[in-house]
Every structure is written in structure tokens, then in C-alpha cells.
Scaffold this active site. Structure first.
Site, PDB file in Angstrom:
ATOM      1  CB  THR A 222      -0.911   0.007   1.242  1.00 10.80           C
ATOM      2  OG1 THR A 222      -1.663  -1.208   1.279  1.00 10.80           O
ATOM      3  CG2 THR A 222      -1.857   1.191   1.215  1.00 10.80           C
ATOM      4  CB  ALA A 241      -1.453  -9.964   1.229  1.00 10.76           C
ATOM      5  CG  HIS A 242      -1.534  -5.010   1.080  1.00 13.07           C
ATOM      6  ND1 HIS A 242      -2.215  -3.857   1.346  1.00 13.07           N
ATOM      7  CD2 HIS A 242      -2.152  -5.958   1.806  1.00 13.07           C
ATOM      8  CE1 HIS A 242      -3.202  -4.093   2.185  1.00 13.07           C
ATOM      9  NE2 HIS A 242      -3.185  -5.375   2.473  1.00 13.07           N
ATOM     10  CG  ASN A 243       2.604  -2.858   3.055  1.00 10.86           C
ATOM     11  OD1 ASN A 243       1.546  -2.580   2.474  1.00 10.86           O
ATOM     12  ND2 ASN A 243       3.618  -2.010   3.134  1.00 10.86           N
TER      13      ASN A 243
END
Length: 340
Positions: A222, A241-243
Site C-alpha cells: 500500500t 499480500a501487500h506489505n
């Protein structure tokens, strides 16, 4: 191409027990091997095949003691599995056709910078300001977005998509269908029941010596970066997933899913279909069993966890025994209730 068994032993730092002068020209499974081939024995359950195999040589552990007669030559090493892997790598290098050059049709922007001895397959696309190192292989139908960097000796297999601003290190392998840098799953619920997409403005950083299996997806951050540290090995069909941050030399098996902002330590092992909740941390050398559900941070290094939700391996085995016996226990309780 034929080489002697003695030459093979020198390559994998082993000692020959038998006829080292015989030649071999291929690698085969011990149970299917034929004359002129090399096999290996690492799993004890395959030991019976040693006495019937037609392989000219078999790689075994240095302290292996046969229980009956055999006809093959033994190559004794400290670690048969690793030695055979080294031999497979050398065999692949000797037999592989090295691709170099640019095939057409393909697109390469004027601002892209490509190193020496690069292969760019047909229908591949290189965006603006892409930097590609030396000896990189980019196979057909791959998309390399703007500002992407790819390190030396990395292999990008067919159909890989790398979104803009992502970085891939040296000596990496991205197998067919890998997606790097797609949007993270970020949505803000609205009062009317709809969802508003949260812009995903970060990127993905894959460090050196990372392997990523076919059709695995690694979402961009993000903000900041999703990071795969050096030496990590990721199987097919994994979702990161993100991060997310994956530590050095961590291995993740097929169909595992790691939720946003989870931090996985170094030298961890995550089994197939395991699910890891977001915003938690796994300590170094943690082992997560297949289909396990991880809802909490694991702080202590080197622990083995199974089940959903997870419990320590020994407790999981005890619980499994109780669960198997549960129908009998219920029946006994009913019988006792009748007597009472």
C-alpha cells in the site's frame, strides 16, 4: 555426453566404492534406472531398490551399510540429496541450449537499458526506463513494466508480469505466470455498504537468489515495499499480500496464503495450504505444517506448529489421538449413563 563415475565423484566430492572407470550419460530414479545412468538413495524406504537397480552408479550416504549383495557402483557422500541436486544442476548446464538475442515481434522502449548476453523472447514487452542486467533471460509473452529493475543472471519465464517500479535481484527465477506488483486487497467499507478501493502506491522488492513458482502472486505494498529477502524459495500458487516481508532462506509451499503486513522470519518453513493472518510476526526457523491456520504472532524461534488454529506439534499429535478416540469415548459415556 559421457563421463566416468570417477569424474562424477570428483564433481560432488564423493568417494567411489566399485568400478569408477565405467561411463555414465544420464540421471534416473533408482527404481527405474538403466545401465549407463546415475541414481541416488536418500530416503531409507527406497533402500530395497539398491539391490535390484540397473543403474551404473548410485549416490549414497558415506556411512551406508548394505544388507545384501548389489551390482552397482556406490558413490559415497555426506548428503546424497544435496549432491544429486548439484549433479542435476551441472547436467542441466551442460545440456541446456543457451538463448541469447532479441526475438521479434517484441517491444523494448527507447529508454530501457539492457545488459550483455540478454535473451528477449517474442511478444515480450519492456516499458520505460527498465534496467536489465547481464545474462538475463526474458521468455515470450512477458510484461516488464516501467522503472522495473532486473539483476544479473535472472530468468523470467513465459507469461510473467512485473508491474512498474518493482525490483528483482540477481540469480532469481520467476516461473511461468508469476505476477509481481499487482494491487493489494485494500478496500474501505462505506456507509452505504459499498467498498472504496485504497490506492496501492508501493512496490515489490525481490532480493537475490529467490525462486518463485508458477502462478504465484506477490502484491505491491500500500505504501513502501513488499519484500522477499535473499534466498527465499516460494512454490507454485502462493499468495503474498501487500506489505508482507519474507525473511532470508524461508521456504513456502504451494497454495499457502500470507495476509497483509505479516512479517515472516528467516529460515522458516511454511507448509502447503497454510493460512497466515495479517499484521503478525513469525520468529526465525519457525515451521508451520500443511493446512495450518496461524492467527497470532510466534515469538519463540525454532518451534514446530500444526493445526488450525495452530498448536505446538507435540500437543497437536496428542489432540489428534483424542479426536480419533472421541466416538468410542462418547459411546462409553452413553453406556455409563444408562447404567447410572
Amino acid at each position: 555426453m559421457e563421463i566416468s563415475i570417477e569424474q562424477v565423484a570428483q564433481l560432488i566430492e564423493g568417494t567411489v566404492d566399485g568400478d569408477g572407470k565405467a561411463n555414465v550419460n544420464r540421471l534416473e530414479k533408482i527404481e527405474e534406472a538403466t545401465n549407463g545412468s546415475i541414481a541416488f538413495l536418500a530416503n531409507p524406504k527406497y533402500t530395497p531398490h539398491l539391490y535390484t537397480t540397473r543403474a551404473s552408479a548410485v549416490i549414497v550416504k558415506s556411512d551406508f551399510q548394505p544388507e545384501k549383495e548389489y551390482t552397482t557402483t556406490l558413490i559415497r557422500v555426506e548428503d546424497p540429496y544435496s549432491s544429486f541436486a548439484k549433479l542435476l544442476e551441472a547436467y542441466q548446464q551442460m545440456t541446456a541450449k543457451v538463448k541469447v538475442g532479441i526475438e521479434h515481434p517484441s517491444f523494448q522502449s527507447d529508454s530501457s537499458n539492457i545488459g550483455e548476453s540478454v535473451y528477449l523472447g517474442a511478444f515480450s514487452y519492456l516499458g520505460e526506463d527498465v534496467k536489465v542486467g547481464n545474462n538475463v533471460k526474458i521468455y515470450p509473452n512477458s510484461y516488464i513494466g516501467d522503472n522495473v529493475e532486473i539483476g544479473d543472471n535472472t530468468i523470467i519465464h513465459a507469461g510473467v508480469k512485473i508491474y512498474g517500479n518493482c525490483k528483482v535481484g540477481a540469480n532469481c527465477i520467476l516461473h511461468a505466470g508469476v505476477i509481481v506488483g499487482s494491487d493489494g486487497f485494500g478496500y474501505a467499507p462505506q456507509e452505504d455498504g459499498t467498498y472504496k478501493a485504497i490506492p496501492q502506491t508501493g512496490n515489490v522488492i525481490i532480493e537475490d537468489n529467490v525462486d518463485v513458482g508458477a502462478n504465484t502472486t506477490i502484491d505491491c505494498a500500500t505504501m513502501g515495499s513488499t519484500i522477499i529477502r535473499s534466498g527465499a524459495k516460494i512454490d507454485n500458487l502462493v499468495q503474498l499480500a501487500h506489505n508482507v516481508e519474507v525473511g532470508k532462506n524461508t521456504a513456502i509451499a504451494s497454495q499457502a496464503g500470507i495476509s497483509g503486513s505479516a512479517k515472516i522470519g528467516e529460515n522458516c518453513q511454511i507448509g502447503g495450504q497454510a493460512g497466515i493472518t495479517g499484521h503478525l510476526k513469525l520468529a526465525d526457523k519457525t515451521i508451520i505444517g500443511p493446512q495450518a491456520g496461524v492467527p497470532k504472532t510466534i515469538s519463540e524461534e525454532g518451534k514446530v506448529w500444526f493445526g488450525s488454529p495452530i498448536m505446538e506439534h507435540r500437543d497437536f499429535l496428542k489432540a489428534s489421538i483424542i479426536l480419533r478416540n472421541l466416538p468410542n469415548l462418547i459411546q462409553r459415556v452413553k453406556e455409563l449413563e444408562k447404567k447410572v
